[in-house]
Every structure is written in C-alpha cells, then in structure tokens.
Design a protein around this motif. Sequence first.
Motif, PDB file in Angstrom:
ATOM      1  N   THR A 428      28.468   8.632 -54.826  1.00  0.00           N
ATOM      2  CA  THR A 428      28.259   9.106 -56.202  1.00  0.00           C
ATOM      3  C   THR A 428      28.608   8.010 -57.201  1.00  0.00           C
ATOM      4  OG1 THR A 428      30.378  10.282 -55.992  1.00  0.00           O
ATOM      5  CG2 THR A 428      28.382  11.614 -55.887  1.00  0.00           C
ATOM      6  N   ASP A 665      27.565  15.546 -56.622  1.00  0.00           N
ATOM      7  CA  ASP A 665      27.281  15.968 -55.244  1.00  0.00           C
ATOM      8  C   ASP A 665      27.572  17.460 -55.156  1.00  0.00           C
ATOM      9  OD1 ASP A 665      27.219  16.596 -52.566  1.00  0.00           O
ATOM     10  OD2 ASP A 665      28.689  15.087 -51.944  1.00  0.00           O
ATOM     11  N   HIS A 726      21.569  14.497 -58.905  1.00  0.00           N
ATOM     12  CA  HIS A 726      22.278  15.230 -57.848  1.00  0.00           C
ATOM     13  C   HIS A 726      21.727  14.869 -56.479  1.00  0.00           C
ATOM     14  CE1 HIS A 726      18.753  17.764 -57.752  1.00  0.00           C
ATOM     15  NE2 HIS A 726      18.835  17.820 -59.060  1.00  0.00           N
ATOM     16  N   CYS A 728      22.880  12.675 -54.373  1.00  0.00           N
ATOM     17  CA  CYS A 728      23.918  12.526 -53.345  1.00  0.00           C
ATOM     18  C   CYS A 728      24.277  13.937 -52.887  1.00  0.00           C
ATOM     19  CB  CYS A 728      25.157  11.837 -53.905  1.00  0.00           C
ATOM     20  SG  CYS A 728      24.830  10.215 -54.572  1.00  0.00           S
ATOM     21  N   GLN A 729      23.968  14.243 -51.666  1.00  0.00           N
ATOM     22  CA  GLN A 729      24.180  15.623 -51.204  1.00  0.00           C
ATOM     23  C   GLN A 729      24.866  15.620 -49.855  1.00  0.00           C
ATOM     24  OE1 GLN A 729      20.345  17.627 -51.335  1.00  0.00           O
ATOM     25  NE2 GLN A 729      20.297  17.589 -53.568  1.00  0.00           N
TER      26      GLN A 729
END
Lengths: 787, 161
Positions: A428, A665, A726, A728-729
């Motif tokens: 992130t 995230d 968003h 980055c998961q």
Amino acid sequence: MPKDHGIGASPKRREDVRFLTGAGNYTDDINVYGQAYVHFLRSDVAHGKITKIDTSAAADMPGVVRIFTGADFEGVGSIPCGWQVTDLHGEPMKEPAHPVLAQGKVRHVGDPIAAIVADSLEEARNAAEAIELDIEELPAVVDMKAALADGSALVHDDLGDNLCYEWGFVEDNRAAVDEAIKNAAHVTTLELRNNRLVANPMEPRVALGEYSRANDHSTLHTTSQNPHVIRLLMGAFVLGIPEHKLTVIAPDVGGGFGTKIFHYAEEAFVTFASKACNRPVKWTASRSEAFMSDAHGRDHVTKIELALDADNNFTALRCDTYANMGAYLSTFASSVPTWLHGTLLAGNYKTPLVYTNVKAVFTNTVPVDAYRGAGRPEATFQIERVVDKAARELGVDPIALRRQNFISEFPYATPVAVEYDTGDYVATMDKLEEIADLSGFAARRAESEKNGKLRGLGVNCYIEACGIAPSNLVGQLGARAGLYDAATVRVNATGSISVMVGAHSHGQGHETAFPQVVAEMLGIDESMVEIVHGDTSKVPFGMGTYGSRSLAVCGSAMVRATEKIINKAKKIAAHLMEASDADIELKDGQFSVAGTDKSVAWGDVTLAAYVPHNYPLEDIEPGLEETAFYDPANFTYPSGAYACEVELDPDTGKVTIERFSAADDFGNVVNPMIVEGQVHGGIGQGVGQALLENAAYDENGQLLSASYMDYAMPRADDLPFYTVDHSCQTPCTHNPLGVKGCGEAGAIGSPPSVINAVIDAMQSGGFKVDHMDMPASPGRVWAAMHG
Amino acid sequence: MVEVTLKVNGKSVTKSVKGNTLMTEFLRDELRLTGTHVGCDTSQCGACVIHVNGEAVKGCTMFAAEADGAEVATIEGMASPDGTLSVIQQAFQDHHGLQCGFCTPGMVMSAAALLKDNPKPTEAEVRDYLEGNLCRCTGYHNIVKAIMAASGQDVSSIAAE
C-alpha cells in the motif's frame, strides 16, 4: 475489462432513483393519523439542581395533550450502556443512572427536563415557555483533568468522583514498557488533543411512537443504524416491553456515522408517551437540538511516547489518555477509548511493547460515543503523529522510518491482544507513492514558494479493526450483547428473492451491493434479488451497521444462508432429474447433472419447492427459505497509506488541501464504486476534523458550537478531488467473501496526514513548530507559527 | 390565515396558510411533497433548496405566504412524468453523487440552477456554487463530478469510478 455484474462490478445504485426523485421515505416523512408532537424543554445550564418545576399553567395552554417531567419516569428503567469495562483493579466501571427525563439534576446543556405533547409543534413550544422552572446552578465540570482533581464538583453525586474507570492495557506490560522507554536511544513524546466532533448526519434524529390498544403493541419509527438493538435496549431495559409487543422501524435514514447507533431518551419517550396519551407522538430534532443531544465523538487528551533503539527500530510505545464520557454513558461509550483504541496501538508496526492507560471521565457535556472510526482514529492519529515527529527529530525520512518498522509477516499477533490475519503494508505504501506522485512534490513545492506560499507533504499509515466481532471474545471484554449478524434468504415460487438482513443501509448502498453477492452465487440476474432491512417485524434479527461490519458480518450471514438455499435446491434439482445430489452443479442459474446434458432452470426448482407435486416430500420440506446467523472468528484488519499535500498561506494561516491520495487494502471488493464513495466521504470527514471542526465548550459548560453558524462543516470548496486506490487486496482469511470493510478508513486514515503536511509546510518556511492540535484553522495555524 | 395561490411543479394550488408557515413546512406538511428536506435551522445546509420563479431559493428562508403567484419547482418535478430522470439526476446516479440521499434534492436543485446560468462551470465554479449545500456522505467528490458531467464535460480524467 471490469465486470458488469456480480462481485467486483459497479452497477448503478438502485436506491438512487427514489432519493433523486424525492420519493425517499425518511422518518420525518412519516405522519400517522392523529399524531401529536413533542417538544423537549432542555437545560440551558451545564449543571444544576432542579428546585422547582411547575407545569400547571403550561398544561392549560391551547393544544396541550400532556406534559411529562422526570417524576413520570420514576420506575421506568435507566438508559443502559451496552459495554461494561473492567478497570485496572478488576472492578467494574461506574455506571450512573441515565433517566429519560432529568430527575432532580441537569447534567449538560441539552439535558431534557420536561416534554410537552401537544396537537401541534407550535403549541408544544408555546406551552414550554409557560413552565415555571427554577434551577440552582452548580459549578460545571468541563476540563477532564480538573474533573479528577480533589474538590471538583461531581457530575453524579452518588459516584463519589468523576472517574468512570481507569483502564490499563496490557497491564502486565506496564513495567516492561516503562523500562524500555527509560533505556531507549531516543524517545519522542507528544501531547495532543483529539478534538471533540459532532457527527452531523444531514438528517437530524426523528422518533415517532405509535401505540395500538387493539393488540397492546408499540411501534417506534426512528432514525437508527440498528433497529433490533434499539428494540432490545429500549424494550428490555428501559420500558419493559417484550420483543413481540414492540416493533422498531428505521426506514430510509439520512446518514449515521455512529451517532445513530445509540439508544436515545427521545426514542423511549415517544414510545412511552404514545401509550400514555393513546396517541402517536412525533419528535423531530432541530439541528440545534442535534448538536446538544446527539452523542458527540472523539475528545481524547493524550500523551504518547515512542521509544526507538540506536538503529531507529521502535522498541516501545506508551499512551496515557483522558477520554471524555460526557454526562452519561452512551450505548457504546465505554468501549471506544478501551477496546476500540488500546488494541490498535501497535498500528502497522512491529513495536514489541505497548502499554496504554485510559482514564474515562464524566463531565457536564453531551455524552461522547462512537463516531466514524471510534477509537481507531484516535489511535491512528497519535501513532502517526508521533512517528512523524520522531522522524523529524532524528532527521530521517518519515516514509523510510515507517517502512523500516512495518509488520511484514502475517498472521501477526500484536502485543495488544489482536491478531492481524492479512495485510501488505509495503504494497500500500508503494501504491501510495505512485498515485500521490511523491517524486513530483519538490517541483510542486518550488512552484508554491514562487507564489509566496508554503507547501507541505504529510503521509501516514493506518490499521483498523472492523467487522466487530467474535461474540465470545467481546463478551470477555465486556460487551453485553453478541456481535454476530443474521440474514434470511426467502426464495419465492417464481424464483425472485427477498433477503432480510440485520444490517441497515443509510448511505452504504446495501440494496445494490448485497444482491450482487447473492445473484453471483446463484447465477441469476441481480434484479431478481431485493434487500429488506430496517424493520424488526420483517427481519429476523441483526446487530446493525457500524464498525464497517455490514458486508463482513451480515454479508457473511447472507452467504451462509444462500449456501443453505443452494444445498436444498440441489436436492430438489436432483429429484427432478432423477440424479444423485452429489452430481448436481449450479451455474448461470441452471442446475445440471455432471457429465450429462440434463439440466433444470433455477425457476423450475423454486416452483417445485412451492408447488411440490413432483418433490421428495419424504426427505425434505417444501418451501425455499433459509436463515443464517454468522459470528465472525476474528476482526478484519483493513489498512492503507494516505498522503496529503497542503498549501499554506503564511500571511493568513489558511491551509488549502491541494492533493489527497489514499491507497487502501480492503481485501476483496464487491462494488468498487461504492467502496470508493465510502473512502471519499471518510476523507471528507477526516479533513473536516483536521482543518475545520471543533465542538467547543466554554468553562461554564456552554456549548459554543451549536449550529452550522459556529460549527465548521466541510463544504465543497474546502475539499479537492481525491485520488483513491484499492488495488492492493489481501483478502480476509476468515470470512467467506474475503472482505474487510471500508466505511471508516477514510476518517481514520486522513487526519494525521493533513496535520503532518501542515507541520511540514510550517517547518519548510523556517517556523519551529513540531505539533499543533486540530483543527488547523487559519487563526490557530497563524498563532502556532507566530507563537 | 392567508390564502395563497401558486403553481407547484406546474400544478395550480390554492391553500390557506398561517402567516408564519415556512415554504418548507407548506411543501412537506400541506402538499406532502416530502422530497424537500430540512437539515438545519439556520439556512446553512441547503437540503431544502427549491426553485421559485426559476431561481434557487432555500425553502426555509421564505414564508409560504410570500409565494403567492409564484411558480415553484421541487425535486418531485425534476424527472419526466414517465419517470425518466433529468440529465442532472441521471448524472448523480451514474457518478455515485449521493449516498444517504438526504442532501440530494437540494444538491440537484442547486445544480440545476447553476447549469442554467453557467452551462459549462469549472470545478472551482461548481465548488463555489455549492457553498450553501452541505453533504456529509460523499466528501463532494462525486457530486462535483456529476454536475460537471451533467454539463456535458468529459470527467473521465477525474480519479475514481
């Protein structure tokens, strides 16, 4: 190519059509035949003894139905607190009585003293003027530290002092933390105030009570985030009405942000009075009333110390906080500075030793409770401000110092009792550096300086705990309720579906996002699925919407219920196709027998369930409706990194947000459009806290900011377009959707980066300022710069 | 009591009102047009913006009696009779310019007044014009974007969905 339906797609919100055409059904839009109106006579002093209250003249005024005072509520229950904190001596917190109408004493400006029920609001207000009231004013308890000094006036005489509790966490670490701070190569210390805020959903609170003599049933229409919780608290603890005789309906609700979680006196009043008067009774808060009766947020005074070794590794963190409870304990007030704050003090960092001490203090102010983020913004602000200050003291890059201390392996058990299941703080931060164009900052600063302005860059990380919570754990921590949620999936004969959910949507778009999940699981069109919420007579049960829990907890219940539907439907399909249950596959709304070309459609199966002419009646019941209660195994841990760039006019102290970037995230995302909207709104509120908002009391306990003339709400021209990401998961490992929750991140993650940027701007101009409290409004910034 | 005759969303209305009845109360309580919302008591929030003779007005700042002979438009009159949303309403839905919906009627009515006078406003002009409309949900991002989109401007370079 983005998906156009199902999980991960961004269909337009179906609820928008009614809101855009004026067809929404908010509580104040509801009027019932014969309704009377209530006006509350509220205290205009912070603290005092009621020496006389004579309503006889007022009762004879035109239109008056009945006037109620505290005496009418003797024998009625106290408004309860839902969380019992145990103090560091093992004793329960002090819990003062919280009457529906003041009894003997008033304890804050806005405390309701009498309630005038009349045929019209105007008549009720006029009659209030005729009530003869004498209050002997007492010294007001306003400042928290003074409240704990010997000889302070007492908010509650029977408690002996103004301390609700002193909490230490983790108490066993206390000595080790002190030792580590003593032996550290460097200690950065920061004293700060997390400013008191008012949530200010645009819809003020409204409550309409209706009593039916025909069946001895009470109905409360109210602006609530959690109607079942209100039914439980008000029915069981205040008015003594069993659930089957009480319906609570929260229809369209115009924003909540926490302040519509709690059970309020006005709700109990209209329910009580509608029975006593045998007439519906309606209350609509004015905005001024909202300021002095909606639970406020934040208001912590904190000293934080961060210890570092010679290599700049964080070795210990200690936090000492005074948390304002206000005059009474609101529903979740006690949990906010403790379990929602102390457990987050590791932040994104592998600090091995953490200790926090919290003194919760009663004052003659409006009760303070959860507001968007609730405890986590306070934790994040302290950590991310002290880390930034440490970097400046040590002459190291604030991002590099953060990166050096990031937790990098998951699951990670923090020293403050929680276990982060997943996260990737490097990812992130990398994403943030990219989307915020940090490499271009120097050029932008040079440009600002050419125009006589200062430019500052502030960065911060955040971690939060959402999806509250495992019931057995929170029970040990003092919660007086379970924190699961529930959903019923009712499949109708022709295949359409109503999903009754315990979560409540008041802006979050559940009516659009939840069907995306069910429709994807079944392979049917989203338009066949409708969400029903906000009515205890329609929804089996639920703990409601707060703490970014709706999708993570209630959504999980919905998934479990849908799985039960699929299991049963497969049995029916197997019967229809004369195949084995185990061979049935469901795809795109068709049940097929593996390895064959046999199939039946979703609608064939649902019809068979309700018209069971050809049906395995000996094995399964007709009908297709399933309920699931889902209790999470852990909290979820959304995280992220935010960057704010400000321009500061050194002549006026005015701070302008030039750029704001957020890399979050949230794990898996069901509807990216809605998620981004949630982040935008959270940032708006966080920037509001950092630059504009402040609920101010004077030394007499007068609320100085009781209207939009005095309380600075963020407006469109205070805010920029935001850059949010968003991508980055790291999916949550313990709920079926892998979701973490996104409702509070923006409000948690944004205040520190704003203040870090303001400090950076000031220092770039040679001003030796290393901290300023929020809000960084022009006068305060100018004063900080010029001493 | 004062008798007033006015047109509301094109329909003629005659009612007897008290002299101190606010326009918002008249619309909400007398005409059951509950799309006009009341979010404050100091004329700050803008949830009650309506059009009176084509101008944006906060309904809480005028008495119903002052509207005698006026043409009033409210949020209920913005879509076509067949339910088709106006360009501005559709842009708010397309760009997620609303969440809880409470400020939305006022936002839409303000936006319509803005675009009538300034068909291609800049971002700064939109933000400046919305100074009298509070929203607590959206952080204004998607409201500003929706209004610019409704004016026919390309908003695809503005971040987010």
